[in-house]
Design a protein around this motif. Structure first.
Motif, mmCIF file in Angstrom:
data_model
loop_
_atom_site.group_PDB
_atom_site.id
_atom_site.type_symbol
_atom_site.label_atom_id
_atom_site.label_comp_id
_atom_site.label_asym_id
_atom_site.label_seq_id
_atom_site.Cartn_x
_atom_site.Cartn_y
_atom_site.Cartn_z
ATOM 1 N N CYS A 157 1.002 -1.222 0.023
ATOM 2 C CA CYS A 157 0.001 -0.002 0.205
ATOM 3 C C CYS A 157 0.866 1.213 0.019
ATOM 4 C CB CYS A 157 -0.917 0.137 1.193
ATOM 5 S SG CYS A 157 -1.994 -1.383 1.477
ATOM 6 N N PRO A 158 0.412 2.465 -0.592
ATOM 7 C CA PRO A 158 1.026 3.743 -0.301
ATOM 8 C C PRO A 158 1.450 4.042 1.101
ATOM 9 C CG PRO A 158 -0.652 3.830 -1.877
ATOM 10 C CD PRO A 158 -0.830 2.672 -1.156
ATOM 11 N N PRO A 159 2.505 4.482 1.586
ATOM 12 C CA PRO A 159 2.688 4.696 2.953
ATOM 13 C C PRO A 159 1.589 5.353 3.820
ATOM 14 C CG PRO A 159 4.671 5.319 1.465
ATOM 15 C CD PRO A 159 3.488 5.042 0.653
ATOM 16 N N ASP A 160 0.903 6.221 3.195
ATOM 17 C CA ASP A 160 0.000 6.968 4.258
ATOM 18 C C ASP A 160 -1.267 6.103 4.244
ATOM 19 O OD1 ASP A 160 -0.789 7.093 1.495
ATOM 20 O OD2 ASP A 160 -1.796 8.943 1.556
ATOM 21 N N GLN A 161 -1.495 5.245 3.454
ATOM 22 C CA GLN A 161 -2.540 4.208 3.532
ATOM 23 C C GLN A 161 -1.866 3.138 4.753
ATOM 24 O OE1 GLN A 161 -4.332 2.570 0.190
ATOM 25 N NE2 GLN A 161 -4.596 4.350 -0.794
ATOM 26 N N ALA A 162 -0.923 2.583 4.563
ATOM 27 C CA ALA A 162 -0.169 1.637 5.362
ATOM 28 C C ALA A 162 -0.421 2.286 6.781
ATOM 29 C CB ALA A 162 1.103 1.405 4.907
ATOM 30 N N VAL A 163 0.054 3.336 6.978
ATOM 31 C CA VAL A 163 0.145 3.852 8.460
ATOM 32 C C VAL A 163 -1.280 4.055 8.895
ATOM 33 C CG1 VAL A 163 0.595 6.148 10.007
ATOM 34 C CG2 VAL A 163 2.111 4.885 8.113
ATOM 35 N N LEU A 164 -2.036 4.517 8.162
ATOM 36 C CA LEU A 164 -3.647 4.890 8.552
ATOM 37 C C LEU A 164 -4.018 3.548 8.855
ATOM 38 C CD1 LEU A 164 -4.921 7.434 6.390
ATOM 39 C CD2 LEU A 164 -4.774 7.608 8.663
ATOM 40 N N LEU A 165 -4.005 2.335 8.085
ATOM 41 C CA LEU A 165 -4.635 1.210 8.133
ATOM 42 C C LEU A 165 -4.025 0.426 9.686
ATOM 43 C CD1 LEU A 165 -4.306 -0.570 4.713
ATOM 44 C CD2 LEU A 165 -6.435 0.124 6.228
ATOM 45 N N ARG A 166 -2.699 0.835 9.863
ATOM 46 C CA ARG A 166 -2.100 0.480 11.171
ATOM 47 C C ARG A 166 -2.635 0.984 12.624
ATOM 48 N NH1 ARG A 166 4.246 -0.184 12.661
ATOM 49 N NH2 ARG A 166 4.161 -0.841 14.688
ATOM 50 N N LEU A 167 -2.826 2.221 12.296
ATOM 51 C CA LEU A 167 -3.293 3.218 13.449
ATOM 52 C C LEU A 167 -4.712 3.186 13.809
ATOM 53 C CD1 LEU A 167 -1.257 6.504 13.160
ATOM 54 C CD2 LEU A 167 -0.595 4.212 14.384
ATOM 55 N N ALA A 168 -5.699 3.022 12.704
ATOM 56 C CA ALA A 168 -7.066 3.028 12.873
ATOM 57 C C ALA A 168 -7.618 2.350 14.047
ATOM 58 C CB ALA A 168 -7.571 2.761 11.361
ATOM 59 N N PRO A 169 -7.445 1.055 14.159
ATOM 60 C CA PRO A 169 -7.946 0.369 15.271
ATOM 61 C C PRO A 169 -7.640 0.876 16.628
ATOM 62 C CG PRO A 169 -6.975 -1.124 13.751
ATOM 63 C CD PRO A 169 -6.426 0.245 13.475
ATOM 64 N N LEU A 170 -6.498 1.706 16.615
ATOM 65 C CA LEU A 170 -5.792 1.938 17.923
ATOM 66 C C LEU A 170 -6.564 3.482 18.459
ATOM 67 C CD1 LEU A 170 -2.299 0.766 17.486
ATOM 68 C CD2 LEU A 170 -4.335 -0.387 18.683
ATOM 69 N N LEU A 171 -6.875 4.231 17.313
ATOM 70 C CA LEU A 171 -7.283 5.633 17.674
ATOM 71 C C LEU A 171 -8.257 5.728 18.579
ATOM 72 C CD1 LEU A 171 -7.219 6.922 14.177
ATOM 73 C CD2 LEU A 171 -5.457 7.197 15.738
ATOM 74 N N VAL A 172 -8.268 6.661 19.672
ATOM 75 C CA VAL A 172 -8.911 6.958 20.583
ATOM 76 C C VAL A 172 -9.727 8.140 20.397
ATOM 77 C CG1 VAL A 172 -9.322 7.852 23.123
ATOM 78 C CG2 VAL A 172 -7.450 6.359 22.393
ATOM 79 N N PRO A 173 -11.311 8.071 20.370
ATOM 80 C CA PRO A 173 -12.006 9.227 19.961
ATOM 81 C C PRO A 173 -12.303 10.070 21.167
ATOM 82 C CG PRO A 173 -13.312 7.123 20.516
ATOM 83 C CD PRO A 173 -11.907 6.752 20.523
ATOM 84 N N GLN A 174 -13.160 11.132 21.088
ATOM 85 C CA GLN A 174 -13.373 12.031 22.148
ATOM 86 C C GLN A 174 -13.948 11.344 23.384
ATOM 87 O OE1 GLN A 174 -13.133 15.356 22.108
ATOM 88 N NE2 GLN A 174 -12.425 15.404 19.869
ATOM 89 N N PRO A 175 -13.542 11.897 24.698
ATOM 90 C CA PRO A 175 -13.844 11.226 25.839
ATOM 91 C C PRO A 175 -15.543 11.072 25.724
ATOM 92 C CG PRO A 175 -12.665 13.260 26.259
ATOM 93 C CD PRO A 175 -13.108 13.282 24.572
ATOM 94 N N ARG A 176 -15.739 10.009 26.576
ATOM 95 C CA ARG A 176 -17.353 9.577 26.743
ATOM 96 C C ARG A 176 -17.851 10.615 27.448
ATOM 97 N NH1 ARG A 176 -14.104 4.941 27.033
ATOM 98 N NH2 ARG A 176 -14.403 4.859 29.281
ATOM 99 N N ARG A 177 -17.295 10.980 28.441
ATOM 100 C CA ARG A 177 -18.314 11.961 29.579
ATOM 101 C C ARG A 177 -16.875 12.544 30.304
ATOM 102 N NH1 ARG A 177 -18.783 6.768 31.192
ATOM 103 N NH2 ARG A 177 -20.654 6.700 29.953
ATOM 104 N N GLY A 178 -17.569 13.457 31.112
ATOM 105 C CA GLY A 178 -16.343 14.304 31.935
ATOM 106 C C GLY A 178 -16.612 13.698 33.286
ATOM 107 N N VAL A 179 -16.043 14.206 34.337
ATOM 108 C CA VAL A 179 -16.065 13.851 35.604
ATOM 109 C C VAL A 179 -17.293 14.012 36.404
ATOM 110 C CG1 VAL A 179 -14.901 13.736 37.921
ATOM 111 C CG2 VAL A 179 -13.646 13.614 36.044
ATOM 112 N N LEU A 180 -18.452 13.026 36.625
ATOM 113 C CA LEU A 180 -19.574 13.399 37.202
ATOM 114 C C LEU A 180 -19.385 13.352 38.747
ATOM 115 C CD1 LEU A 180 -21.805 10.631 35.314
ATOM 116 C CD2 LEU A 180 -21.467 13.224 34.672
ATOM 117 N N GLY A 181 -20.307 14.353 39.295
ATOM 118 C CA GLY A 181 -20.429 14.383 40.736
ATOM 119 C C GLY A 181 -19.963 15.697 41.265
ATOM 120 N N ASN A 182 -20.607 15.944 42.473
ATOM 121 C CA ASN A 182 -20.076 17.069 43.164
ATOM 122 C C ASN A 182 -19.267 16.917 44.417
ATOM 123 O OD1 ASN A 182 -20.925 19.306 41.308
ATOM 124 N ND2 ASN A 182 -22.809 18.458 41.551
ATOM 125 N N SER A 183 -19.118 15.725 44.730
ATOM 126 C CA SER A 183 -18.266 15.307 45.977
ATOM 127 C C SER A 183 -16.896 16.018 45.969
ATOM 128 C CB SER A 183 -18.510 13.886 46.246
ATOM 129 O OG SER A 183 -17.466 13.284 45.298
#
Length: 217
Positions: A15-41
């Motif tokens: 594969c072209p280098p950019d595609q090879a890198v993307l294919l390797r990294l894609a399963p490991l990429l972390v999206p935005q956080p699911r939520r903030g820190v809940l609570g007021n304690s």
């Protein structure tokens, strides 16, 4: 070194280098956080402060997030990264228990670059650090103690279920308290969970969670 420079490196792949890198990294990429820190304690407020301070650490010191299982330590790492000035950079997620003992996935070889190089100046969380094999733990401890940009240009995150004294001096330490000591936050957790589930079910309004129910639980 940014992603554009990384993809220019020739990889032994049809594969072209950019595609090879993307294919390797894609399963490991972390999206935005699911939520903030809940609570007021006081526990929740202290945890939010710790996340905010780590996010704005100009030195981008490695971060060790420790605590019992199921405390969403990975989400806290994402909160720090995506709340920092480096939020536009990649963040990968690695399970320490699955890393190869020789560290080739991280450090690479003559034939192929490792993830430390591919992530550039992004973030690399290594979860379950206490389950990483000992020889690789020692190499990662050395990496965490190294000067910025000396061996790795990005930012390291570690999560563990127990303390890791070898990382205490070189990491920002965040200890996550279990929910059982944060009883004051239970109501907010329950109402948040009910709200999330209601949206998935297509309900226009989530059911109320009375204080009496929270107290009984």
């Amino acid at each position: 070194m940014g992603f554009t420079m990384v993809v220019k490196r020739r990889l032994s792949c049809p594969c072209p280098p950019d595609q090879a890198v993307l294919l390797r990294l894609a399963p490991l990429l972390v999206p935005q956080p699911r939520r903030g820190v809940l609570g007021n304690s006081r526990y929740a407020r202290t945890l939010r402060d710790a996340v905010r301070h780590a996010a704005h650490d100009e030195q981008r010191r490695p971060v060790l997030i420790s605590g019992e299982p199921w405390l969403e330590k990975d989400n806290l790492a994402a909160l720090i990264h995506y709340g920092s000035p480096s939020r536009q950079q990649f963040m990968l997620r690695l399970d320490g228990a699955l890393l190869k003992a020789d560290g080739i996935d991280l450090f690479g070889s003559e034939a192929e670059p490792g993830l430390l190089e591919l992530v550039g100046d992004g973030a690399l969380p290594i979860h379950k650090f206490d389950q990483v094999c000992e020889p690789l733990q020692l190499r990662l401890q050395e990496l965490a103690r190294s000067e910025p940009d000396q061996l790795f240009q990005g930012r390291l995150f570690f999560t563990a279920e127990s303390s890791v004294p070898a990382l205490d001096r070189c990491c920002t330490l965040i200890r996550v308290p279990p929910l059982r000591v944060r009883r004051q936050d239970l109501g907010e957790w329950l109402r948040y969970g009910v709200g999330q589930r209601s949206r998935k079910l297509g309900w226009a309004k989530p059911p109320a969670v009375p204080d009496a129910v929270v107290k009984r639980l």
